[in-house]
Structures are given as structure tokens and as C-alpha cells.
Design a protein around this motif. Structure first.
Motif, PDB file in Angstrom:
ATOM      1  N   ARG A  49       0.833  -1.207   0.000  1.00  9.73           N
ATOM      2  CA  ARG A  49       0.000   0.000   0.000  1.00  9.73           C
ATOM      3  C   ARG A  49       0.864   1.253   0.000  1.00  9.73           C
ATOM      4  O   ARG A  49       0.547   2.246  -0.661  1.00  9.73           O
ATOM      5  CB  ARG A  49      -0.921   0.016   1.217  1.00  9.73           C
ATOM      6  N   ARG A  50       1.962   1.224   0.738  1.00 11.78           N
ATOM      7  CA  ARG A  50       2.874   2.376   0.762  1.00 11.78           C
ATOM      8  C   ARG A  50       3.415   2.663  -0.635  1.00 11.78           C
ATOM      9  O   ARG A  50       3.497   3.821  -1.059  1.00 11.78           O
ATOM     10  CB  ARG A  50       4.041   2.125   1.714  1.00 11.78           C
ATOM     11  N   HIS A  51       3.800   1.603  -1.332  1.00 13.86           N
ATOM     12  CA  HIS A  51       4.350   1.783  -2.673  1.00 13.86           C
ATOM     13  C   HIS A  51       3.319   2.398  -3.622  1.00 13.86           C
ATOM     14  O   HIS A  51       3.653   3.305  -4.405  1.00 13.86           O
ATOM     15  CB  HIS A  51       4.828   0.445  -3.236  1.00 13.86           C
ATOM     16  N   ILE A  52       2.080   1.915  -3.547  1.00 12.15           N
ATOM     17  CA  ILE A  52       1.036   2.427  -4.434  1.00 12.15           C
ATOM     18  C   ILE A  52       0.742   3.897  -4.139  1.00 12.15           C
ATOM     19  O   ILE A  52       0.640   4.728  -5.046  1.00 12.15           O
ATOM     20  CB  ILE A  52      -0.249   1.580  -4.312  1.00 12.15           C
ATOM     21  N   ILE A  53       0.629   4.244  -2.857  1.00 15.78           N
ATOM     22  CA  ILE A  53       0.376   5.638  -2.477  1.00 15.78           C
ATOM     23  C   ILE A  53       1.527   6.532  -2.932  1.00 15.78           C
ATOM     24  O   ILE A  53       1.314   7.638  -3.432  1.00 15.78           O
ATOM     25  CB  ILE A  53       0.164   5.747  -0.957  1.00 15.78           C
ATOM     26  N   ALA A  54       2.763   6.035  -2.762  1.00 13.80           N
ATOM     27  CA  ALA A  54       3.929   6.812  -3.185  1.00 13.80           C
ATOM     28  C   ALA A  54       3.924   7.022  -4.698  1.00 13.80           C
ATOM     29  O   ALA A  54       4.222   8.121  -5.190  1.00 13.80           O
ATOM     30  CB  ALA A  54       5.207   6.108  -2.748  1.00 13.80           C
TER      31      ALA A  54
END
Length: 269
Positions: A49-54
Motif C-alpha cells: 500500500r505504501r508503494h502504491i500511495i507513493a
């Protein structure tokens, strides 16, 4: 009078380019890397999820940057066939690489996009925070790189690769490395081709940022064909990779050979 106006316009674009890239650098280092991505790491524990938001954050910031420099009349650009790109999942996106702005342009229209980057960029203070936060894939050893690629593709992701490995030089034949073909074959991923032209050339290899062309550059980005990897599958990966690389080279060379320029970067008429 016409010559004077052209010179004033060029001086304005030098100033506007400096302003835009200063804002871009400060925004990437301070706002994204130091502040926003730190908050994401603090409150979002799930790495995926962090990667997608970033990645969405990077795409938004690139969209704003392009809106700014287009409004300042530094560049102009046009996308053709975006609907094809927006429908793509679980594939490689492969493009030629004439300018430093290529990744910015493509990432701005691909909110969900992983990118293959040089491993040496992890030592760059300005971009390493962005690379790690977005989960971009360093071009390291195959034993580390391929599992990362497989995971990304299995989650309907797209991987952007510039198979030349560096920016091309206008007027010279392009040379593709076989890495992109090997990844596509080993991951059994189709390839979406993208053709980028910039006329007159801007931010090409060995060109300083302040060496702006006499007229405003225009970027023409065309979403090309979808290459089915099944058409190149063979028991011998090495032979298949060579065959696929030759095919990709012929397709992308069709773009770069259209670029015509002079040594002083003046457009040819």
C-alpha cells in the motif's frame, strides 16, 4: 526585431527552466522524500500500500510540474493513444529515451507504475528516497530483480523500462540492452511500446539544462502496439531474447530516425 524577440523568448525559457527544476528538486527532496513519504512510512505499515500511495503521489507531482513548465512556455507536449495505456495491466512498458523528461512525462499519466532504475541512483540523495518509497526496481542481479518483477506483474502492475539504459543521441542508431527482453520472457509479460519524439531536442545526453533550443520544444508521445510475448517464446531463452531485442530495436528506431536536427540544436526546415 524578429531575431531580438526570439532571443528574449529563449532567455525567458532559460529562466523558467531554472525556476521549474529548482522547484522540482526542492519538492522532491523536502516535500516528498522528507515529509510526505516519512508520514506514509509512519502511518501505513503495509509495504504494498505504501508503494502504491507513493507512486500516485509521484504521478501527481509530475503532473503539476509539467503543468507549470508548460504554462511557463518551456515545453509543449501531446499524448496519443492514452486509452490503450490506461487499460494495460501486468505488462512491461518500453519506450525510447531521447530526453531527461521522458520518465516525468510517462509517470504523470501512469499513477500506478513501477520503474526499472539504475542501482547507482540509490546513492543519489535527491532521488533515493523517492525510489525506495515507490518500490522502484533497481537493475541489480537477476536473482533479486526477477522476483520483484514477478511480484509486481502478479499484482496487475506495470514496469516501465528504457531499454537503451541511457538517453539516446539524436541522429545516431539506438542500441537496446537485452535486459528488458529477458525480463519479458522470464516473466511471460507482454510489452506495450511507447514512441517519444522531441523536436527540437531538449535535455538530451551531454546537454546542459541551460542549453535550451531557440524554439520551444514539443514532445510527441505515442502509445504504440502491444507485443505478445507468446510470439517470441522459445525453449532457448538466449535466442528468444536476441530475437525480441532486434524486433524492439527496429520498432523504436522507427521513432528516433524521424528526429532531424543541426549541431546548434536549430530545427531543420
Amino acid at each position: 526585431m524578429h531575431y531580438l524577440l526570439n532571443k528574449l523568448n529563449q532567455l525567458w525559457r532559460i529562466f523558467a527552466t531554472a525556476f521549474g527544476f529548482t522547484l522540482f528538486g526542492l519538492g522532491g527532496l523536502i516535500i516528498l522524500s522528507t515529509l510526505w513519504f516519512s508520514l506514509i512510512r509512519l502511518f501505513i505499515w503495509d509495504k504494498h500500500r505504501r508503494h502504491i500511495i507513493a507512486q500516485y503521489s509521484i504521478s501527481f507531482s509530475f503532473t503539476f510540474f509539467l503543468w507549470l513548465i508548460k504554462g511557463l512556455r518551456v515545453i509543449d507536449y501531446r499524448f496519443t493513444g492514452l486509452e490503450k495505456l490506461r487499460q494495460d495491466k501486468s505488462c512491461l512498458v518500453i519506450a525510447n529515451h531521447p530526453s531527461l523528461l521522458d520518465f516525468v512525462l510517462l509517470a504523470s499519466v501512469m499513477p500506478r507504475c513501477d520503474c526499472m532504475v539504475k542501482e547507482s541512483l540509490l546513492n543519489n540523495i535527491f532521488v533515493r528516497g523517492v525510489i525506495k518509497a515507490a518500490g522502484y526496481i533497481p537493475n541489480s542481479k537477476a536473482s533479486k530483480m526477477l522476483p520483484h518483477c514477478l511480484d509486481t506483474l502478479a499484482e496487475d502492475g506495470r514496469i516501465l523500462i528504457f531499454p537503451e539504459g541511457t538517453r539516446s543521441i539524436p541522429g545516431e542508431p539506438i542500441t537496446l540492452q537485452r535486459g528488458a527482453a529477458n525480463i519479458a520472457l522470464r516473466c511471460q509479460a507482454d510489452i506495450r511500446l511507447i514512441h517519444i519524439e522531441c523536436n527540437p531536442p531538449m535535455l538530451i545526453k551531454h546537454q546542459k539544462w541551460y542549453d535550451v533550443p531557440p524554439t520551444k520544444p514539443f514532445f510527441d508521445i505515442r502509445i504504440g502496439e502491444k507485443v505478445a510475448i507468446a510470439d517470441f517464446a522459445d525453449d532457448n531463452i538466449t535466442v528468444s531474447a536476441r530475437k525480441l531485442t532486434r524486433y524492439l530495436t527496429s520498432k523504436l528506431s522507427h521513432t528516433t530516425n524521424k528526429i532531424n536536427y543541426k549541431e546548434n540544436n536549430e530545427p531543420v526546415t
